[in-house]
Write an enzyme that holds these catalytic residues in place. Structure first.
Site, PDB file in Angstrom:
ATOM      1  N   ASN A  10      -0.227 -10.996   2.513  1.00 37.80           N
ATOM      2  CA  ASN A  10      -0.351 -11.597   1.186  1.00 37.80           C
ATOM      3  C   ASN A  10       0.877 -12.469   0.945  1.00 37.80           C
ATOM      4  OD1 ASN A  10      -0.655 -12.212  -1.493  1.00 37.80           O
ATOM      5  ND2 ASN A  10      -0.308 -10.127  -2.253  1.00 37.80           N
ATOM      6  N   TRP A  11       0.669 -13.778   1.026  1.00 35.09           N
ATOM      7  CA  TRP A  11       1.819 -14.691   0.901  1.00 35.09           C
ATOM      8  C   TRP A  11       2.143 -15.024  -0.546  1.00 35.09           C
ATOM      9  CZ3 TRP A  11       0.257 -18.446   5.478  1.00 35.09           C
ATOM     10  CH2 TRP A  11       0.449 -17.756   6.681  1.00 35.09           C
ATOM     11  N   LYS A  12       1.340 -14.529  -1.452  1.00 34.49           N
ATOM     12  CA  LYS A  12       1.601 -14.711  -2.887  1.00 34.49           C
ATOM     13  C   LYS A  12       1.882 -16.185  -3.217  1.00 34.49           C
ATOM     14  CE  LYS A  12       3.239 -10.006  -2.988  1.00 34.49           C
ATOM     15  NZ  LYS A  12       4.014  -8.997  -3.664  1.00 34.49           N
ATOM     16  N   HIS A  96      -5.012  -7.151  -7.456  1.00 33.01           N
ATOM     17  CA  HIS A  96      -3.610  -6.908  -7.085  1.00 33.01           C
ATOM     18  C   HIS A  96      -2.829  -6.538  -8.347  1.00 33.01           C
ATOM     19  CE1 HIS A  96       0.477  -7.524  -5.685  1.00 33.01           C
ATOM     20  NE2 HIS A  96      -0.002  -7.432  -4.460  1.00 33.01           N
ATOM     21  N   GLU A  98      -0.057  -7.365  -9.421  1.00 31.94           N
ATOM     22  CA  GLU A  98       0.572  -8.501 -10.108  1.00 31.94           C
ATOM     23  C   GLU A  98      -0.443  -9.215 -11.001  1.00 31.94           C
ATOM     24  OE1 GLU A  98       2.249 -10.259  -6.586  1.00 31.94           O
ATOM     25  OE2 GLU A  98       3.646  -8.579  -6.455  1.00 31.94           O
ATOM     26  N   GLU A 168      -1.571   0.401  -3.208  1.00 30.45           N
ATOM     27  CA  GLU A 168      -0.224  -0.151  -3.306  1.00 30.45           C
ATOM     28  C   GLU A 168       0.470   0.415  -4.540  1.00 30.45           C
ATOM     29  OE1 GLU A 168      -0.027  -4.231  -1.232  1.00 30.45           O
ATOM     30  OE2 GLU A 168      -0.910  -4.570  -3.182  1.00 30.45           O
ATOM     31  N   GLY A 174       7.612  -4.941  -3.012  1.00 29.69           N
ATOM     32  CA  GLY A 174       8.733  -5.882  -3.048  1.00 29.69           C
ATOM     33  C   GLY A 174      10.054  -5.244  -3.450  1.00 29.69           C
ATOM     34  N   SER A 214       6.296  -2.680   0.582  1.00 27.07           N
ATOM     35  CA  SER A 214       7.490  -2.717   1.421  1.00 27.07           C
ATOM     36  C   SER A 214       7.241  -2.233   2.859  1.00 27.07           C
ATOM     37  CB  SER A 214       8.626  -1.917   0.773  1.00 27.07           C
ATOM     38  OG  SER A 214       8.978  -2.486  -0.469  1.00 27.07           O
ATOM     39  N   GLY A 235       3.437  -7.984   2.078  1.00 26.98           N
ATOM     40  CA  GLY A 235       3.919  -9.158   1.359  1.00 26.98           C
ATOM     41  C   GLY A 235       5.126  -9.742   2.070  1.00 26.98           C
ATOM     42  N   GLY A 236       6.321  -9.320   1.655  1.00 26.88           N
ATOM     43  CA  GLY A 236       7.587  -9.882   2.154  1.00 26.88           C
ATOM     44  C   GLY A 236       7.671 -10.021   3.665  1.00 26.88           C
TER      45      GLY A 236
HETATM   46  C1  PEP Z   1       1.971  -6.810  -1.845  1.00 30.08           C
HETATM   47  O1  PEP Z   1       2.321  -7.292  -2.902  1.00 30.08           O
HETATM   48  O2  PEP Z   1       0.756  -6.825  -1.561  1.00 30.08           O
HETATM   49  C2  PEP Z   1       2.981  -6.185  -1.000  1.00 30.08           C
HETATM   50  C3  PEP Z   1       2.621  -5.173  -0.292  1.00 30.08           C
HETATM   51  O3  PEP Z   1       4.259  -6.715  -1.034  1.00 30.08           O
HETATM   52  P1  PEP Z   1       5.562  -6.187  -0.218  1.00 30.08           P
HETATM   53  O4  PEP Z   1       5.143  -5.915   1.203  1.00 30.08           O
HETATM   54  O5  PEP Z   1       6.548  -7.310  -0.317  1.00 30.08           O
HETATM   55  O6  PEP Z   1       6.005  -4.944  -0.908  1.00 30.08           O
END
Ligand code: PEP
Length: 252
Positions: A10-12, A96, A98, A168, A174, A214, A235-236
């Site tokens: 997920n590159w957001k 998600h 967010e 999640e 994050g 994370s 994500g990250g």
């Molecule tokens: C996400 O937002 O889907 C996610 C898992 O982010 P991160 O890996 O950065 O925690």
């Protein structure tokens, strides 16, 4: 039937067109062709056509990070399911945290999005998860089950092949903190049980449930060692080729 192992990125709201297409090039050049794990990329809407061109024939899924639940029409600024399909998307991320938090997506909105996506032949990755406050108040299970039950309203069992779940915990996204593998696996079991009650146990046993929050090369092995964790949403650590390629190597 064994469940699909999924590695999703997920590159957001990150990366320019050049950076996202360079990242795809880097991943494609260095990845070994693996058929034991399904890879799905969720880039910015704007970058989807360019990335589609690059991944053609490579057995990689491509998805939008969101869609609007109406079919077509005067909804300025929104993206329809058929438009995602038109540019080659196979998947869509729905619910998600967010989106639930910053854009106030409620249970009904999430459910309508799931229905529209499935009706448009997109595979849905439904995100669920509790806040830190909810975890501290010991209501994680209730919150996550409510999210699942509400999102699955009016969804037929024959759609289940096109649904995966990403658990999640919001406090782990994050932040560098992640749930212990045992804690995550416990919630995954609860989710599978809830799906079993809504549909049936056999159908629920076939659904891939991913963990997100994370995830990085250092912790993926212990997460994937848990029976009920079928993949990861990242994500990250998916924004650079090296950690993402490492995740690919380590996932199974
Ligand atoms: C996400 O937002 O889907 C996610 C898992 O982010 P991160 O890996 O950065 O925690």
């Amino acid at each position: 039937m064994p469940r699909k192992v999924i590695l999703a990125a997920n590159w957001k709201m990150n990366l320019t067109m050049k950076k996202s297409t360079d990242l795809v090039d880097d991943i494609l050049n260095k990845m070994k062709n693996k058929d034991n794990c399904e890879i799905i990329l969720f880039p910015s809407f704007l970058h989807i056509p360019a990335i589609m061109e690059k991944i053609k024939g490579r057995n990689i899924g491509l998805g939008g990070q969101n869609l609007y639940f109406e079919e077509v029409g005067a909804y300025t600024g929104e993206i329809a399911a058929f438009q995602l399909v038109d540019v080659g998307c196979t998947h869509v991320l729905i619910g998600h945290s967010e989106r639930r938090h910053y854009f106030h997506e409620d249970y009904e909105t999430v459910n309508k999005k799931v229905i529209q996506a499935l009706a448009s032949n997109l595979k849905v990755m439904l995100c669920v998860g509790e806040s830190l406050e909810e975890r501290e108040n010991n209501v994680t299970e209730m919150v996550v089950v409510d999210q699942i039950v509400s999102a699955m309203q009016n969804i037929s069992i024959k759609n289940l092949n096109d649904i995966s779940i990403a658990y999640e915990p919001i406090w782990a996204i994050g932040t560098g903190r992640n749930a212990t593998p045992a804690d995550a696996a416990h919630v995954h079991k609860i989710i599978r049980k809830a799906l079993g009650r809504i549909f049936n146990t056999d159908a629920a046993a076939g659904i891939s449930i991913l963990y997100g929050g994370s995830v990085k090369p250092e912790n993926i092995k212990e997460l994937m060692a848990e029976e009920d964790i079928d993949g990861v949403l990242v994500g990250g650590a998916s924004l650079k080729a090296e950690p993402f390629l490492d995740l690919m190597k380590l996932i199974n």
